[in-house]
Write an enzyme that holds these catalytic residues in place. Sequence first.
Site, PDB file in Angstrom:
ATOM      1  N   ASP A  84       0.859  -1.177   0.000  1.00 15.21           N
ATOM      2  CA  ASP A  84       0.000   0.000   0.000  1.00 15.21           C
ATOM      3  C   ASP A  84       0.906   1.242   0.000  1.00 15.21           C
ATOM      4  O   ASP A  84       2.098   1.150   0.324  1.00 15.21           O
ATOM      5  CB  ASP A  84      -0.868  -0.042   1.258  1.00 15.21           C
ATOM      6  N   ASP A  86      -0.347   5.087   0.893  1.00 11.88           N
ATOM      7  CA  ASP A  86      -0.652   6.103   1.907  1.00 11.88           C
ATOM      8  C   ASP A  86      -0.557   5.518   3.316  1.00 11.88           C
ATOM      9  O   ASP A  86      -1.145   4.471   3.615  1.00 11.88           O
ATOM     10  CB  ASP A  86      -2.060   6.670   1.682  1.00 11.88           C
ATOM     11  N   GLU A  93      -1.805  10.612   4.268  1.00  9.19           N
ATOM     12  CA  GLU A  93      -2.901  10.254   3.379  1.00  9.19           C
ATOM     13  C   GLU A  93      -3.034  11.386   2.371  1.00  9.19           C
ATOM     14  O   GLU A  93      -3.420  12.500   2.725  1.00  9.19           O
ATOM     15  CB  GLU A  93      -4.208  10.079   4.173  1.00  9.19           C
ATOM     16  N   ARG A 129     -15.224  11.708  -1.014  1.00  7.75           N
ATOM     17  CA  ARG A 129     -14.094  12.598  -0.734  1.00  7.75           C
ATOM     18  C   ARG A 129     -13.653  13.352  -1.981  1.00  7.75           C
ATOM     19  O   ARG A 129     -13.411  14.562  -1.947  1.00  7.75           O
ATOM     20  CB  ARG A 129     -12.934  11.798  -0.147  1.00  7.75           C
ATOM     21  N   SER A 173      -2.259   1.197  -4.761  1.00  5.63           N
ATOM     22  CA  SER A 173      -2.818   2.210  -3.863  1.00  5.63           C
ATOM     23  C   SER A 173      -4.243   2.568  -4.232  1.00  5.63           C
ATOM     24  O   SER A 173      -4.570   2.735  -5.415  1.00  5.63           O
ATOM     25  CB  SER A 173      -1.946   3.471  -3.917  1.00  5.63           C
ATOM     26  N   GLY A 174      -5.067   2.715  -3.210  1.00 12.91           N
ATOM     27  CA  GLY A 174      -6.390   3.280  -3.412  1.00 12.91           C
ATOM     28  C   GLY A 174      -6.344   4.784  -3.572  1.00 12.91           C
ATOM     29  O   GLY A 174      -7.372   5.427  -3.755  1.00 12.91           O
ATOM     30  N   LYS A 218      -6.214  -5.039  -5.119  1.00 19.49           N
ATOM     31  CA  LYS A 218      -4.974  -5.360  -4.412  1.00 19.49           C
ATOM     32  C   LYS A 218      -4.758  -6.868  -4.346  1.00 19.49           C
ATOM     33  O   LYS A 218      -3.663  -7.368  -4.627  1.00 19.49           O
ATOM     34  CB  LYS A 218      -4.991  -4.743  -3.012  1.00 19.49           C
ATOM     35  N   ASP A 237      -2.010  -0.813   5.845  1.00 16.90           N
ATOM     36  CA  ASP A 237      -2.461  -0.312   7.148  1.00 16.90           C
ATOM     37  C   ASP A 237      -3.959  -0.239   7.325  1.00 16.90           C
ATOM     38  O   ASP A 237      -4.439  -0.039   8.450  1.00 16.90           O
ATOM     39  CB  ASP A 237      -1.881   1.097   7.389  1.00 16.90           C
ATOM     40  N   ASN A 240      -8.962  -1.792   3.518  1.00 12.32           N
ATOM     41  CA  ASN A 240      -8.913  -2.194   2.116  1.00 12.32           C
ATOM     42  C   ASN A 240      -7.658  -2.999   1.777  1.00 12.32           C
ATOM     43  O   ASN A 240      -7.532  -3.520   0.676  1.00 12.32           O
ATOM     44  CB  ASN A 240      -9.034  -0.974   1.189  1.00 12.32           C
TER      45      ASN A 240
END
Length: 291
Positions: A84, A86, A93, A129, A173-174, A218, A237, A240
């Site tokens: 991941d 962030d 983030e 967001r 990464s999301g 992922k 972390d 997701n």
Amino acid sequence: MLLATLIAAGALSPGDVAAASDALRTAGGEPGTAAWLDAGDACDVTVTRLSQAAARTALGMLAGIDVVVQPAAGLRRKRLLIADMDSTMISCECIDELADYAGLKPQVAAITEAAMRGELDFAAALDARVALLAGMDARVIDRCRAERVRLMPGARELVATMVQSGARTILVSGGFTAFAGPVGAELGFDRIVANRLLVEEGKLTGTVSRPIVDAATKRGELDGAGVTLEETLAVGDGANDIPMLERAGIGIAYHAKPRAAAAADAAIRTGDLTALLWAQGYPRAQWVTSA
């Protein structure tokens, strides 16, 4: 037989190792001889007669010490790192920091926190967001990256050492390609997968391209990497990240939310990303210190 690696950079004492052995023995295990990877930093202890979960629980009471428990007979040095970004490879983030330039960080960060705890659907939370950023000048992305994005301590050493040892590396990464691309390139990742913020006439539209990079993506990147699961290490972390943490040969939760930490094989709560090198049996003398 299991292998328990005790990690506390600059602070691990022989007394700590003895306490770990006592904890394993109290839980019904039979600890073996301790072998230091780096004196004062990291030490391996073998143990029999305990399950991996029981050994992890027994050692989890050691204050200030990170513990990674894995099968002693397994392939310790992994051929794939999937990570991941962030709050894992970088210390922030990105969407929260980007929102700060619009005066919206508290609102966006609250949604991010809930999503990472697994309390909100990831795709819906991402859309909510990003929608708040509609109309932002796209040039703010470069400013945010320069001013706010910092590599997590140990990230360079982790990636460079594994690459030099022949491992493949994937950053998934999301977050957004505008951040993941430069971060991944700086660290030397072989493959970079992230969401793309849509821009029209120099302004953010408040949307991201489809399909969204999410937990299923992922796990799919892990499954499609062309190596056996035993040969894989995943680190993340948030909620997701759970599918890839559960699927990997060893999944390590890094300064993670409770659900991710519980789902992973090990949780690094105190140290930096170099803990993942000690977990793989790399002494400090074998680390590569630049990408």
